[in-house]
Design a protein around this motif. Structure first.
Motif, PDB file in Angstrom:
ATOM      1  N   ALA A  14       0.817  -1.213   0.000  1.00  0.00           N
ATOM      2  CA  ALA A  14       0.000   0.000   0.000  1.00  0.00           C
ATOM      3  C   ALA A  14       0.851   1.264   0.000  1.00  0.00           C
ATOM      4  O   ALA A  14       0.534   2.233  -0.661  1.00  0.00           O
ATOM      5  N   GLY A  15       1.939   1.265   0.742  1.00  0.00           N
ATOM      6  CA  GLY A  15       2.759   2.462   0.864  1.00  0.00           C
ATOM      7  C   GLY A  15       2.085   3.492   1.748  1.00  0.00           C
ATOM      8  O   GLY A  15       0.990   3.293   2.245  1.00  0.00           O
ATOM      9  N   LEU A  16       2.778   4.585   1.937  1.00  0.00           N
ATOM     10  CA  LEU A  16       2.262   5.624   2.829  1.00  0.00           C
ATOM     11  C   LEU A  16       1.569   6.708   2.015  1.00  0.00           C
ATOM     12  O   LEU A  16       2.156   7.248   1.081  1.00  0.00           O
ATOM     13  N   PRO A  17       0.340   7.052   2.379  1.00  0.00           N
ATOM     14  CA  PRO A  17      -0.327   8.140   1.679  1.00  0.00           C
ATOM     15  C   PRO A  17       0.054   9.478   2.319  1.00  0.00           C
ATOM     16  O   PRO A  17      -0.248   9.711   3.476  1.00  0.00           O
ATOM     17  N   PHE A  18       0.764  10.325   1.614  1.00  0.00           N
ATOM     18  CA  PHE A  18       1.085  11.649   2.161  1.00  0.00           C
ATOM     19  C   PHE A  18       1.258  12.647   1.029  1.00  0.00           C
ATOM     20  O   PHE A  18       1.563  12.268  -0.104  1.00  0.00           O
ATOM     21  N   SER A  19       1.028  13.910   1.336  1.00  0.00           N
ATOM     22  CA  SER A  19       1.211  14.938   0.314  1.00  0.00           C
ATOM     23  C   SER A  19       2.275  15.954   0.713  1.00  0.00           C
ATOM     24  O   SER A  19       2.767  16.703  -0.120  1.00  0.00           O
ATOM     25  N   THR A  20       2.634  15.992   1.999  1.00  0.00           N
ATOM     26  CA  THR A  20       3.632  16.956   2.467  1.00  0.00           C
ATOM     27  C   THR A  20       4.743  16.249   3.229  1.00  0.00           C
ATOM     28  O   THR A  20       4.470  15.301   3.975  1.00  0.00           O
ATOM     29  N   VAL A  21       5.967  16.703   3.039  1.00  0.00           N
ATOM     30  CA  VAL A  21       7.083  16.204   3.836  1.00  0.00           C
ATOM     31  C   VAL A  21       7.541  17.326   4.766  1.00  0.00           C
ATOM     32  O   VAL A  21       7.941  18.401   4.302  1.00  0.00           O
ATOM     33  N   VAL A  22       7.438  17.076   6.066  1.00  0.00           N
ATOM     34  CA  VAL A  22       7.949  18.040   7.045  1.00  0.00           C
ATOM     35  C   VAL A  22       9.424  17.716   7.272  1.00  0.00           C
ATOM     36  O   VAL A  22       9.766  16.596   7.653  1.00  0.00           O
ATOM     37  N   ILE A  23      10.280  18.683   6.986  1.00  0.00           N
ATOM     38  CA  ILE A  23      11.731  18.483   7.098  1.00  0.00           C
ATOM     39  C   ILE A  23      12.233  19.207   8.343  1.00  0.00           C
ATOM     40  O   ILE A  23      12.022  20.418   8.500  1.00  0.00           O
ATOM     41  N   ASP A  24      12.886  18.452   9.200  1.00  0.00           N
ATOM     42  CA  ASP A  24      13.347  18.994  10.478  1.00  0.00           C
ATOM     43  C   ASP A  24      14.874  18.971  10.535  1.00  0.00           C
ATOM     44  O   ASP A  24      15.480  17.902  10.661  1.00  0.00           O
ATOM     45  N   ALA A  25      15.476  20.137  10.432  1.00  0.00           N
ATOM     46  CA  ALA A  25      16.933  20.242  10.582  1.00  0.00           C
ATOM     47  C   ALA A  25      17.255  20.209  12.071  1.00  0.00           C
ATOM     48  O   ALA A  25      16.875  21.119  12.811  1.00  0.00           O
ATOM     49  N   GLY A  26      17.929  19.154  12.507  1.00  0.00           N
ATOM     50  CA  GLY A  26      18.217  18.981  13.923  1.00  0.00           C
ATOM     51  C   GLY A  26      19.025  20.136  14.515  1.00  0.00           C
ATOM     52  O   GLY A  26      19.824  20.759  13.828  1.00  0.00           O
ATOM     53  N   HIS A  27      18.755  20.405  15.805  1.00  0.00           N
ATOM     54  CA  HIS A  27      19.494  21.430  16.564  1.00  0.00           C
ATOM     55  C   HIS A  27      19.284  22.834  15.957  1.00  0.00           C
ATOM     56  O   HIS A  27      18.300  23.065  15.288  1.00  0.00           O
ATOM     57  N   GLY A  28      20.226  23.744  16.190  1.00  0.00           N
ATOM     58  CA  GLY A  28      20.091  25.114  15.683  1.00  0.00           C
ATOM     59  C   GLY A  28      20.090  26.141  16.803  1.00  0.00           C
ATOM     60  O   GLY A  28      19.664  25.860  17.916  1.00  0.00           O
ATOM     61  N   GLY A  29      20.600  27.321  16.491  1.00  0.00           N
ATOM     62  CA  GLY A  29      20.641  28.418  17.464  1.00  0.00           C
ATOM     63  C   GLY A  29      21.486  28.051  18.671  1.00  0.00           C
ATOM     64  O   GLY A  29      22.638  27.648  18.538  1.00  0.00           O
ATOM     65  N   ARG A  30      20.875  28.154  19.863  1.00  0.00           N
ATOM     66  CA  ARG A  30      21.614  27.865  21.107  1.00  0.00           C
ATOM     67  C   ARG A  30      22.056  26.409  21.188  1.00  0.00           C
ATOM     68  O   ARG A  30      22.960  26.067  21.932  1.00  0.00           O
ATOM     69  N   GLY A  60       8.169  17.846  -7.282  1.00  0.00           N
ATOM     70  CA  GLY A  60       6.749  18.185  -7.156  1.00  0.00           C
ATOM     71  C   GLY A  60       6.117  17.867  -5.820  1.00  0.00           C
ATOM     72  O   GLY A  60       4.895  17.765  -5.711  1.00  0.00           O
ATOM     73  N   VAL A  61       6.939  17.700  -4.787  1.00  0.00           N
ATOM     74  CA  VAL A  61       6.401  17.366  -3.464  1.00  0.00           C
ATOM     75  C   VAL A  61       6.336  18.623  -2.590  1.00  0.00           C
ATOM     76  O   VAL A  61       7.277  19.415  -2.570  1.00  0.00           O
ATOM     77  N   ARG A  62       5.218  18.789  -1.901  1.00  0.00           N
ATOM     78  CA  ARG A  62       5.065  19.910  -0.981  1.00  0.00           C
ATOM     79  C   ARG A  62       5.930  19.653   0.256  1.00  0.00           C
ATOM     80  O   ARG A  62       6.002  18.512   0.740  1.00  0.00           O
ATOM     81  N   THR A  63       6.577  20.710   0.763  1.00  0.00           N
ATOM     82  CA  THR A  63       7.440  20.543   1.938  1.00  0.00           C
ATOM     83  C   THR A  63       7.169  21.643   2.958  1.00  0.00           C
ATOM     84  O   THR A  63       6.591  22.682   2.634  1.00  0.00           O
ATOM     85  N   LEU A  64       7.608  21.370   4.174  1.00  0.00           N
ATOM     86  CA  LEU A  64       7.552  22.371   5.231  1.00  0.00           C
ATOM     87  C   LEU A  64       8.785  22.150   6.103  1.00  0.00           C
ATOM     88  O   LEU A  64       9.068  21.013   6.487  1.00  0.00           O
ATOM     89  N   MET A  65       9.533  23.215   6.367  1.00  0.00           N
ATOM     90  CA  MET A  65      10.730  23.079   7.209  1.00  0.00           C
ATOM     91  C   MET A  65      10.452  23.631   8.606  1.00  0.00           C
ATOM     92  O   MET A  65       9.830  24.682   8.740  1.00  0.00           O
ATOM     93  N   ALA A  88       0.923  14.199   6.182  1.00  0.00           N
ATOM     94  CA  ALA A  88       2.353  14.486   6.086  1.00  0.00           C
ATOM     95  C   ALA A  88       3.190  13.335   6.637  1.00  0.00           C
ATOM     96  O   ALA A  88       2.679  12.448   7.324  1.00  0.00           O
ATOM     97  N   VAL A  89       4.454  13.346   6.278  1.00  0.00           N
ATOM     98  CA  VAL A  89       5.445  12.512   6.961  1.00  0.00           C
ATOM     99  C   VAL A  89       6.501  13.462   7.515  1.00  0.00           C
ATOM    100  O   VAL A  89       6.657  14.584   7.023  1.00  0.00           O
ATOM    101  N   PHE A  90       7.209  13.017   8.529  1.00  0.00           N
ATOM    102  CA  PHE A  90       8.174  13.861   9.231  1.00  0.00           C
ATOM    103  C   PHE A  90       9.564  13.248   9.109  1.00  0.00           C
ATOM    104  O   PHE A  90       9.754  12.063   9.395  1.00  0.00           O
TER     105      PHE A  90
END
Ligand code: ZN
Length: 191
Positions: A14-30, A60-65, A88-90
């Motif tokens: 079946a696979g995973l049904p998703f339209s958005t990939v949430v991209i999380d850059a680890g750490h950052g700032g402090r 063509g994939v929607r993303t969110l960072m 979404a997937v994360f």
């Protein structure tokens, strides 16, 4: 015993049904993350995350960072940002470090069954396309995996505590390969 086996096969196909990939850059700032061999984890994760973002958008994939610059974002805030997304997937990007400097390789963590499906696909793609030891997938009870309500994985893109792997991770061409392989793995898990 046929029914359970067939169910497993059906889930895989079946696979995973998703339209958005949430991209999380680890750490950052402090939170700089690991610091080894002149490399700072928070910079490497942001670079790979941006490359992954570009690679997915190009296909063509929607993303969110969860972050796009060197800023501090709490772990629970990252999950809140992701949970606003429907379908979404994360994917969280990290680099590894270990006091045992001989440790090296790439691994992907998951916490849920659907997360494992995504982790296997991402790890398979990395193994095929990127230089490094395949450390496989494993369960991990990380906060971002626990608090995100979607298939979620955390990719450890290599050990910056290992001299040889640190040299690789310092190369933009290698980081591009990492991003492309992760993008392909995500898309291969898609329904
Ligand atoms: Zn990290």
């Amino acid at each position: 015993m046929l029914a359970p086996l067939m169910m497993v096969a059906a889930v895989r196909a079946a696979g995973l049904p998703f339209s958005t990939v949430v991209i999380d850059a680890g750490h950052g700032g402090r939170d700089g993350g690991a610091v080894w061999n002149g490399l700072l984890e928070r910079n490497l994760t942001l670079d790979v995350a941006k490359r992954l973002d570009a690679a997915l958008r190009a296909r063509g994939v929607r993303t969110l960072m969860t972050r796009r610059s060197d800023t501090t974002v709490e772990l629970s805030t990252r999950a809140v940002i992701a949970n606003r997304c429907r379908s979404a997937v994360f994917v969280s990007i990290h680099f590894n470090a270990c006091r045992d400097r001989s440790a090296s390789g790439i691994e992907t963590h998951y916490r849920s069954a659907r997360g494992k499906e995504l982790a296997l696909s991402v790890q398979r793609s990395l193994d095929k396309r990127v230089t490094g030891i395949n450390r496989n997938v494993s369960y991990a009870d990380y906060k971002v995996l626990r608090e995100t309500r979607m298939p979620a994985v955390l990719v450890e893109c290599g050990f910056i505590s290992n001299k040889k792997e640190a040299r690789l991770c310092a190369s933009p061409a290698h980081r591009q390969k990492l991003a492309e392989a992760i993008a392909t793995g995500i898309l291969e898990a898609k329904k």
